[in-house]
Design a protein around this motif. Structure first.
Motif, PDB file in Angstrom:
ATOM      1  N   SER A 107       0.859  -1.168   0.000  1.00  0.00           N
ATOM      2  CA  SER A 107       0.000   0.000   0.000  1.00  0.00           C
ATOM      3  C   SER A 107       0.896   1.218   0.000  1.00  0.00           C
ATOM      4  CB  SER A 107      -0.900   0.006   1.240  1.00  0.00           C
ATOM      5  OG  SER A 107      -0.093   0.157   2.416  1.00  0.00           O
ATOM      6  N   LEU A 108       0.295   2.383  -0.175  1.00  0.00           N
ATOM      7  CA  LEU A 108       1.049   3.623  -0.078  1.00  0.00           C
ATOM      8  C   LEU A 108       1.624   3.803   1.321  1.00  0.00           C
ATOM      9  CD1 LEU A 108      -1.397   5.903  -2.066  1.00  0.00           C
ATOM     10  CD2 LEU A 108       0.860   5.144  -2.822  1.00  0.00           C
ATOM     11  N   ASN A 109       0.928   3.298   2.318  1.00  0.00           N
ATOM     12  CA  ASN A 109       1.423   3.380   3.699  1.00  0.00           C
ATOM     13  C   ASN A 109       2.733   2.622   3.879  1.00  0.00           C
ATOM     14  OD1 ASN A 109      -1.662   3.013   3.496  1.00  0.00           O
ATOM     15  ND2 ASN A 109      -1.461   4.198   5.382  1.00  0.00           N
ATOM     16  N   ARG A 110       2.993   1.632   3.021  1.00  0.00           N
ATOM     17  CA  ARG A 110       4.145   0.759   3.177  1.00  0.00           C
ATOM     18  C   ARG A 110       5.304   1.121   2.251  1.00  0.00           C
ATOM     19  NH1 ARG A 110       3.975  -4.204   1.854  1.00  0.00           N
ATOM     20  NH2 ARG A 110       5.110  -5.001   3.655  1.00  0.00           N
ATOM     21  N   ASP A 111       5.168   2.182   1.455  1.00  0.00           N
ATOM     22  CA  ASP A 111       6.155   2.486   0.418  1.00  0.00           C
ATOM     23  C   ASP A 111       7.335   3.273   0.979  1.00  0.00           C
ATOM     24  OD1 ASP A 111       7.367   2.507  -2.027  1.00  0.00           O
ATOM     25  OD2 ASP A 111       5.939   3.875  -2.984  1.00  0.00           O
ATOM     26  N   ALA A 112       8.027   2.662   1.928  1.00  0.00           N
ATOM     27  CA  ALA A 112       9.204   3.256   2.553  1.00  0.00           C
ATOM     28  C   ALA A 112       9.985   2.152   3.246  1.00  0.00           C
ATOM     29  CB  ALA A 112       8.798   4.338   3.566  1.00  0.00           C
ATOM     30  N   ALA A 113      11.267   2.392   3.458  1.00  0.00           N
ATOM     31  CA  ALA A 113      12.081   1.415   4.190  1.00  0.00           C
ATOM     32  C   ALA A 113      11.671   1.407   5.657  1.00  0.00           C
ATOM     33  CB  ALA A 113      13.558   1.762   4.050  1.00  0.00           C
ATOM     34  N   CYS A 114      11.875   0.275   6.312  1.00  0.00           N
ATOM     35  CA  CYS A 114      11.539   0.161   7.729  1.00  0.00           C
ATOM     36  C   CYS A 114      12.651   0.763   8.584  1.00  0.00           C
ATOM     37  CB  CYS A 114      11.352  -1.305   8.113  1.00  0.00           C
ATOM     38  SG  CYS A 114       9.916  -2.101   7.345  1.00  0.00           S
ATOM     39  N   GLY A 115      12.256   1.456   9.625  1.00  0.00           N
ATOM     40  CA  GLY A 115      13.211   1.959  10.587  1.00  0.00           C
ATOM     41  C   GLY A 115      13.565   0.899  11.610  1.00  0.00           C
ATOM     42  N   ALA A 116      14.426   1.265  12.531  1.00  0.00           N
ATOM     43  CA  ALA A 116      14.917   0.305  13.518  1.00  0.00           C
ATOM     44  C   ALA A 116      13.791  -0.229  14.396  1.00  0.00           C
ATOM     45  CB  ALA A 116      15.994   0.952  14.382  1.00  0.00           C
ATOM     46  N   GLY A 117      12.760   0.566  14.626  1.00  0.00           N
ATOM     47  CA  GLY A 117      11.697   0.148  15.529  1.00  0.00           C
ATOM     48  C   GLY A 117      10.517  -0.522  14.864  1.00  0.00           C
ATOM     49  N   ALA A 118      10.623  -0.802  13.571  1.00  0.00           N
ATOM     50  CA  ALA A 118       9.484  -1.388  12.846  1.00  0.00           C
ATOM     51  C   ALA A 118       9.170  -2.780  13.394  1.00  0.00           C
ATOM     52  CB  ALA A 118       9.781  -1.468  11.370  1.00  0.00           C
ATOM     53  N   GLN A 119       7.874  -3.060  13.535  1.00  0.00           N
ATOM     54  CA  GLN A 119       7.454  -4.346  14.067  1.00  0.00           C
ATOM     55  C   GLN A 119       6.604  -5.095  13.056  1.00  0.00           C
ATOM     56  OE1 GLN A 119       5.440  -3.572  17.764  1.00  0.00           O
ATOM     57  NE2 GLN A 119       7.346  -3.315  18.895  1.00  0.00           N
ATOM     58  N   ARG A 120       6.906  -6.387  12.891  1.00  0.00           N
ATOM     59  CA  ARG A 120       6.054  -7.248  12.068  1.00  0.00           C
ATOM     60  C   ARG A 120       4.778  -7.529  12.846  1.00  0.00           C
ATOM     61  NH1 ARG A 120      10.303  -5.322   9.804  1.00  0.00           N
ATOM     62  NH2 ARG A 120      11.013  -6.427   7.949  1.00  0.00           N
ATOM     63  N   GLN A 121       3.691  -7.622  12.131  1.00  0.00           N
ATOM     64  CA  GLN A 121       2.425  -7.888  12.793  1.00  0.00           C
ATOM     65  C   GLN A 121       2.312  -9.357  13.166  1.00  0.00           C
ATOM     66  OE1 GLN A 121       0.446  -5.057  13.437  1.00  0.00           O
ATOM     67  NE2 GLN A 121       2.416  -4.277  12.771  1.00  0.00           N
ATOM     68  N   VAL A 122       1.530  -9.643  14.176  1.00  0.00           N
ATOM     69  CA  VAL A 122       1.360 -11.010  14.655  1.00  0.00           C
ATOM     70  C   VAL A 122       0.832 -11.892  13.521  1.00  0.00           C
ATOM     71  CG1 VAL A 122       0.118 -12.486  16.275  1.00  0.00           C
ATOM     72  CG2 VAL A 122       0.929 -10.233  17.013  1.00  0.00           C
ATOM     73  N   GLY A 123       1.517 -13.008  13.292  1.00  0.00           N
ATOM     74  CA  GLY A 123       1.092 -13.940  12.258  1.00  0.00           C
ATOM     75  C   GLY A 123       1.509 -13.559  10.861  1.00  0.00           C
ATOM     76  N   SER A 124       2.340 -12.531  10.724  1.00  0.00           N
ATOM     77  CA  SER A 124       2.745 -12.061   9.401  1.00  0.00           C
ATOM     78  C   SER A 124       4.244 -11.850   9.353  1.00  0.00           C
ATOM     79  CB  SER A 124       2.033 -10.750   9.060  1.00  0.00           C
ATOM     80  OG  SER A 124       2.553 -10.179   7.879  1.00  0.00           O
ATOM     81  N   ALA A 125       4.808 -11.948   8.148  1.00  0.00           N
ATOM     82  CA  ALA A 125       6.218 -11.620   7.949  1.00  0.00           C
ATOM     83  C   ALA A 125       6.388 -10.158   7.565  1.00  0.00           C
ATOM     84  CB  ALA A 125       6.812 -12.517   6.866  1.00  0.00           C
TER      85      ALA A 125
END
Length: 374
Positions: A331-349
């Motif tokens: 999604s547009l919300n995801r169109d960026a690199a993850c920062g150090a504090g990014a968390q994967r959601q439960v049950g997802s990669a």
């Protein structure tokens, strides 16, 4: 409000359902025409009859889904520039306490969205810059209005309330999970949408997309039935947007691009038959134009499946070569690199606010939208 749960688009038949959601956008016209409220009409088949001419095909377009209620929020004005676009705002579903009342994923009523996230104000300035918006109904998180509204008339009112409030001329119906198996809801959806289209002026038609899950072998049988229900109701179906993401286990060396192409080719065969059965004999190019492709950028929910920047570049070339009618992304919300504090959601990669790959902000949108944005 609390941090959001994982969101995703659909996957192949037989996979266990994962937590929900997703989003996408288009780049056709810089002008948005306010849609007049649609008056319910008597039931009937108001769509394309065999031999009836269709309006000219719209130019191919690109855009990403924007999850408007995800926190931290991403406003329309915060999107990296990528040409003139029509962003697909997601998702409108049934209100949890008032089932046939539209809401933004059960979090906001339409009025609350104006007050709490200034959605009306965002749209006003976004459009003033030459862009436009489409609305996506459904998604995996909540209940699509067709399954919540008990009558066709009530469903027409619910849909037309949203279309009128946001002044859109393109709508998207993301049908996933249990909604794919609800034949009564599919029939209500088709009848209601046909009536809405019939109530529009000829020069301001309502463009309608179905967004459906696929495997690398194409549409599921329930997905085909969902398409058939719309066509049988007489809906002038602009196209079918397939979610090329979260595939079944892929063979070693097979990329997400390879799986997406396989799914697209199988969908092309299915749609040729479905449109033909509804009285529209289309040539190969016309069928390709009625297909949309929506990958989940970067890391997918399925561990090890990554839609890379190279996949995005190749998918754009494939879409341009075949004359695909629409390319979107989750999604547009995801169109960026993850920062150090990014968390994967439960049950997802995957994380729901970054891609999980090394990239520049907005890079997926630029690659997928190349030559498709104005």
């Amino acid at each position: 409000m609390p941090d959001r749960r994982r969101r995703r688009h659909g996957s192949e038949a037989g996979r266990s359902p994962a937590p929900r959601g997703w989003g996408a956008a288009l780049a056709v016209s810089a002008v948005v025409l306010a849609a007049a409220a649609c008056t319910p009409l008597p039931p009937g088949n108001y769509g394309q009859e065999e031999g009836r001419s269709r309006p000219p095909l719209s130019p191919p377009w690109f855009g990403g889904y924007l999850d408007v209620t995800l926190t931290p929020s991403l406003r329309l004005q915060d999107l990296p520039p990528n040409g003139t676009v029509t962003t697909v705002l997601s998702f409108i579903g049934a209100h949890p306490k008032k089932p046939c009342e539209p809401s933004w994923d059960g979090f906001y009523t339409l009025d609350e969205a104006s007050r709490r996230i200034d959605l009306a104000g965002q749209l006003k300035s976004f459009r003033a810059a030459g862009n436009s918006a489409a609305i996506s109904f459904g998604g995996q998180l909540g209940k699509e209005l067709a399954g919540a509204c008990a009558t066709e008339d009530a469903l027409v009112t619910a849909y037309s309330t949203v279309i009128s409030k946001y002044g859109v001329d393109t709508v998207d119906f993301d049908v996933e999970g249990d909604g794919l198996k609800d034949a009564a809801a599919a029939a209500r959806r088709g009848a209601a949408v046909a009536r809405l289209q019939a109530g529009r002026p000829a020069d301001h038609p309502l463009k309608v997309w179905l967004t459906l899950p696929v495997s690398s072998e194409g549409l599921t049988s329930d997905g085909e039935k969902t398409v058939a229900a719309m066509l049988d109701a007489g809906v002038d179906l602009t196209g079918v947007n397939i979610m090329v993401m979260d595939f079944e286990p892929l063979d070693p060396g097979r990329t997400m691009f390879d799986a997406a192409v396989s799914a697209a080719e199988a969908t092309h065969r299915s749609l040729s038959k479905l449109y033909g059965a509804a009285g529209e004999q289309l040539d190969s190019g016309q069928v390709w134009h009625r297909i949309g492709l929506t990958p989940m950028i970067g890391e997918n929910d399925v561990k090890g499946q990554v839609f890379s920047l190279a996949d995005a570049e190749r998918l754009n070339s494939f879409a341009v070569e075949r004359g695909i009618g629409r390319v979107s992304m989750w999604s547009l919300n995801r169109d960026a690199a993850c920062g150090a504090g990014a968390q994967r959601q439960v049950g997802s990669a995957a994380a729901n606010n970054c891609s999980g790959v090394k990239q520049e902000a907005g890079q997926y949108a630029r690659l997928l939208g190349k030559t498709l944005t104005v």
